[in-house]
Write an enzyme that holds these catalytic residues in place. Structure first.
Site, PDB file in Angstrom:
ATOM      1  N   VAL A  17       0.852   0.008   3.482  1.00  0.00           N
ATOM      2  CA  VAL A  17      -0.537  -0.718   2.848  1.00  0.00           C
ATOM      3  C   VAL A  17       0.990  -1.700   1.858  1.00  0.00           C
ATOM      4  CG1 VAL A  17      -2.113  -1.394   1.352  1.00  0.00           C
ATOM      5  CG2 VAL A  17      -2.550   0.634   2.993  1.00  0.00           C
ATOM      6  N   LYS A  29     -16.358  13.894   0.850  1.00  0.00           N
ATOM      7  CA  LYS A  29     -15.334  13.817   1.342  1.00  0.00           C
ATOM      8  C   LYS A  29     -15.110  15.532   1.622  1.00  0.00           C
ATOM      9  CE  LYS A  29     -11.137  11.875   0.977  1.00  0.00           C
ATOM     10  NZ  LYS A  29     -10.703  10.449   0.851  1.00  0.00           N
ATOM     11  N   GLY A  57       6.126   1.005  -4.111  1.00  0.00           N
ATOM     12  CA  GLY A  57       5.625   1.553  -2.286  1.00  0.00           C
ATOM     13  C   GLY A  57       5.486   0.521  -1.352  1.00  0.00           C
ATOM     14  N   VAL A  58       6.432   0.257  -0.778  1.00  0.00           N
ATOM     15  CA  VAL A  58       6.505  -0.223   0.237  1.00  0.00           C
ATOM     16  C   VAL A  58       6.536   0.204   1.900  1.00  0.00           C
ATOM     17  CG1 VAL A  58       7.402  -2.536  -0.109  1.00  0.00           C
ATOM     18  CG2 VAL A  58       8.268  -0.565   0.834  1.00  0.00           C
ATOM     19  N   GLY A  59       5.374   1.411   2.158  1.00  0.00           N
ATOM     20  CA  GLY A  59       4.636   1.963   3.096  1.00  0.00           C
ATOM     21  C   GLY A  59       3.520   1.214   3.537  1.00  0.00           C
TER      22      GLY A  59
HETATM   23  P1  NAD Z   1       1.939   5.799   2.866  1.00  0.00           P
HETATM   24  O1  NAD Z   1       2.498   6.450   3.215  1.00  0.00           O
HETATM   25  O2  NAD Z   1       2.475   4.901   3.958  1.00  0.00           O
HETATM   26  O3  NAD Z   1       3.061   4.818   1.434  1.00  0.00           O
HETATM   27  C1  NAD Z   1       3.544   5.053   0.820  1.00  0.00           C
HETATM   28  C2  NAD Z   1       4.692   5.010   0.109  1.00  0.00           C
HETATM   29  O4  NAD Z   1       5.104   5.534  -1.283  1.00  0.00           O
HETATM   30  C3  NAD Z   1       6.027   5.065   0.680  1.00  0.00           C
HETATM   31  O5  NAD Z   1       6.783   4.325   1.372  1.00  0.00           O
HETATM   32  C4  NAD Z   1       6.744   6.065  -0.309  1.00  0.00           C
HETATM   33  O6  NAD Z   1       8.137   6.523   0.222  1.00  0.00           O
HETATM   34  C5  NAD Z   1       6.365   5.811  -1.075  1.00  0.00           C
HETATM   35  N1  NAD Z   1       6.118   6.720  -2.556  1.00  0.00           N
HETATM   36  C6  NAD Z   1       5.788   8.015  -2.371  1.00  0.00           C
HETATM   37  N2  NAD Z   1       5.646   8.171  -3.961  1.00  0.00           N
HETATM   38  C7  NAD Z   1       6.457   7.234  -4.743  1.00  0.00           C
HETATM   39  C8  NAD Z   1       6.461   7.274  -5.788  1.00  0.00           C
HETATM   40  N3  NAD Z   1       6.616   8.069  -6.767  1.00  0.00           N
HETATM   41  N4  NAD Z   1       7.484   5.945  -6.038  1.00  0.00           N
HETATM   42  C9  NAD Z   1       7.638   5.243  -5.488  1.00  0.00           C
HETATM   43  N5  NAD Z   1       7.364   5.039  -4.733  1.00  0.00           N
HETATM   44  C10 NAD Z   1       6.332   6.575  -3.435  1.00  0.00           C
HETATM   45  O7  NAD Z   1       0.837   5.349   1.972  1.00  0.00           O
HETATM   46  P2  NAD Z   1      -0.374   3.985   2.520  1.00  0.00           P
HETATM   47  O8  NAD Z   1      -1.004   4.080   3.458  1.00  0.00           O
HETATM   48  O9  NAD Z   1       0.661   3.041   2.555  1.00  0.00           O
HETATM   49  O10 NAD Z   1      -1.144   4.035   0.793  1.00  0.00           O
HETATM   50  C11 NAD Z   1      -0.457   3.956  -0.459  1.00  0.00           C
HETATM   51  C12 NAD Z   1      -1.600   4.318  -1.185  1.00  0.00           C
HETATM   52  O11 NAD Z   1      -2.672   2.848  -1.008  1.00  0.00           O
HETATM   53  C13 NAD Z   1      -1.522   5.376  -1.763  1.00  0.00           C
HETATM   54  O12 NAD Z   1      -2.157   5.721  -2.667  1.00  0.00           O
HETATM   55  C14 NAD Z   1      -3.151   5.545  -0.845  1.00  0.00           C
HETATM   56  O13 NAD Z   1      -3.800   5.933  -1.265  1.00  0.00           O
HETATM   57  C15 NAD Z   1      -3.695   4.250  -1.319  1.00  0.00           C
HETATM   58  N6  NAD Z   1      -4.876   3.749  -0.110  1.00  0.00           N
HETATM   59  C16 NAD Z   1      -4.556   3.233   1.161  1.00  0.00           C
HETATM   60  C17 NAD Z   1      -5.321   2.885   1.820  1.00  0.00           C
HETATM   61  C18 NAD Z   1      -5.090   3.150   3.319  1.00  0.00           C
HETATM   62  O14 NAD Z   1      -5.645   2.376   4.050  1.00  0.00           O
HETATM   63  N7  NAD Z   1      -3.929   2.969   3.924  1.00  0.00           N
HETATM   64  C19 NAD Z   1      -6.054   2.481   1.777  1.00  0.00           C
HETATM   65  C20 NAD Z   1      -7.187   2.760   0.361  1.00  0.00           C
HETATM   66  C21 NAD Z   1      -6.105   3.233  -0.517  1.00  0.00           C
END
Ligand code: NAD
Length: 352
Positions: free
Chosen positions: A182, A79, A178-180
């Site tokens: 992923v 990292k 969390g509907v970002g």
């Molecule tokens: P993202 O930023 O696209 O989505 C995160 C979502 O969570 C956003 O819509 C945000 O508004 C919401 N959020 C943030 N804080 C919040 C809270 N306190 N309560 C409710 N909702 C909240 O991120 P992502 O890429 O979808 O990743 C989601 C999680 O998965 C993260 O923890 C990330 O570290 C983990 N992750 C992602 C990947 C990847 O490929 N993107 C891989 C492994 C792990």
């Protein structure tokens, strides 16, 4: 540019870079390369001290070793962190970071993480070839999020079998926090499989939009733990499984994308005591790293190969559940044991 080695027990290499010209102050930790070069993201945060940054980079790089060992990506764990306000990011700083990454000669391979996006990585890449997760147009593996979502879906099939004695999502109620990138994709995939999906997010506009478009149920984020469901999928942030939340959970199983869901290891034991089946985050959310790892294979990136490898998340979780039963330990502890078994086998193979 001044690069200094820091002595950190249990880590193969930890280095600090200070570069006056660009203002770069950064750390790279290579935890273990037994199974392959150490791959892990690069993040930029306004850490209040180098010690705080060191704590983060050590913890995260070790986590990457276990994640990759379980997922059998053929990679080790590493990292990197840039210490500073992301608003102060400049091309000069990112180029200096590229030279810093390059100084390790491929022992560490970087990728996206917090506050470092694809365009930043493109700048880093001008100085080093050891960068992954760039766009498909340049032969890289692209955005990992859809693959992480696919991996969670695959993993939840193992959860269904272990916890619900079925292999069908039909009628199962899944709550996603969390509907970002992923969580949003996972919600769609689950609905396609016949699950009843309820979503929440601090971004209410996004919840409203997705619920209207796909027919998901919705709940205010502050009240999401009140929802009675079969599976809770944390896909927002870490440490949501803690003393405050565990007694409120109204689910039978947990499996989601967020990293470091357990605030402390003992919360994994607590879930076991409560009879809640937990799919360890670093096993179920490995789809993204698996996808990235495919671009390092001799033939280069190939989506079909990636999707096939992501299917292994199902088998890996089955193994984790089996170890948990065999050793009467939490599933998180079982996943660590699986990772260590695979590392030990790797060390034996290479005669370390
Ligand atoms: P993202 O930023 O696209 O989505 C995160 C979502 O969570 C956003 O819509 C945000 O508004 C919401 N959020 C943030 N804080 C919040 C809270 N306190 N309560 C409710 N909702 C909240 O991120 P992502 O890429 O979808 O990743 C989601 C999680 O998965 C993260 O923890 C990330 O570290 C983990 N992750 C992602 C990947 C990847 O490929 N993107 C891989 C492994 C792990």
């Amino acid at each position: 540019m001044e690069i200094t080695t820091l002595q950190c027990q249990g880590y193969e290499k930890v280095v600090r870079c200070r570069d006056q010209a660009s203002g770069l102050h950064a750390l790279i930790a290579v935890h273990d390369t037994t199974l392959g070069p150490a791959l892990g993201g690069m993040r930029m945060l306004p850490y209040t001290s180098e010690d705080e940054a060191l704590f983060d980079v050590l913890r995260l790089s070790e986590g990457m070793t276990y994640k990759s060992a379980c997922a059998e990506t053929g990679l080790g764990g590493g990292k990197s962190v840039i210490i500073g306000d992301p608003k102060m990011k400049t091309p000069e700083l990112l180029k200096a970071m590229g030279r810093f990454v390059d100084s390790l000669g491929g022992k560490y391979i970087t990728a996206e993480d917090m506050n470092i996006g694809i365009s930043d990585l493109e700048t880093v890449k001008t100085q080093t070839r050891w960068v992954t997760g760039l766009s498909r147009e340049v032969g890289s593996s692209g955005n990992p999020s859809p693959y992480t979502a696919q991996g969670v879906l695959v993993g939840l099939r193992a959860v269904l079998e272990e916890g619900f004695k079925t292999n069908s999502f039909a009628g199962k109620h899944v709550l996603i926090q969390g509907v970002g990138a992923v969580g949003g994709r996972l919600a769609v995939l689950l609905k396609e499989q016949g699950a009843k999906v309820t979503i929440c997010d601090i971004n209410e506009a996004r919840v409203d939009e997705l619920a209207a478009k796909h027919g998901f149920g919705k709940i205010a984020d502050a009240r999401h733990l009140e929802v009675e469901c079969d599976i809770y999928a944390p896909c927002a942030r870490g440490a949501t499984l803690n003393d405050q939340t565990l007694s409120k959970l109204r689910c039978k199983a947990i499996g989601g994308a967020a990293n470091n869901q357990l605030l402390e290891l003992r919360h994994g034991d607590e879930l076991k005591k409560r009879g809640i089946l937990y799919a360890p985050d670093f096993v179920i959310n490995a789809g993204g790293i698996i996808n990235v790892s495919v671009e390092l294979l001799p033939g280069g990136y190939n989506e079909a190969v990636s999707l096939k490898k992501i299917e292994n998340i199902y088998t890996n979780l089955k193994k984790v559940f089996e170890i948990a039963r065999r050793d009467n330990v939490s599933t998180h502890e079982a996943a660590l044991r699986l990772a260590r078994e695979r590392l030990a086998a790797g060390k034996k193979r290479v005669g370390v």
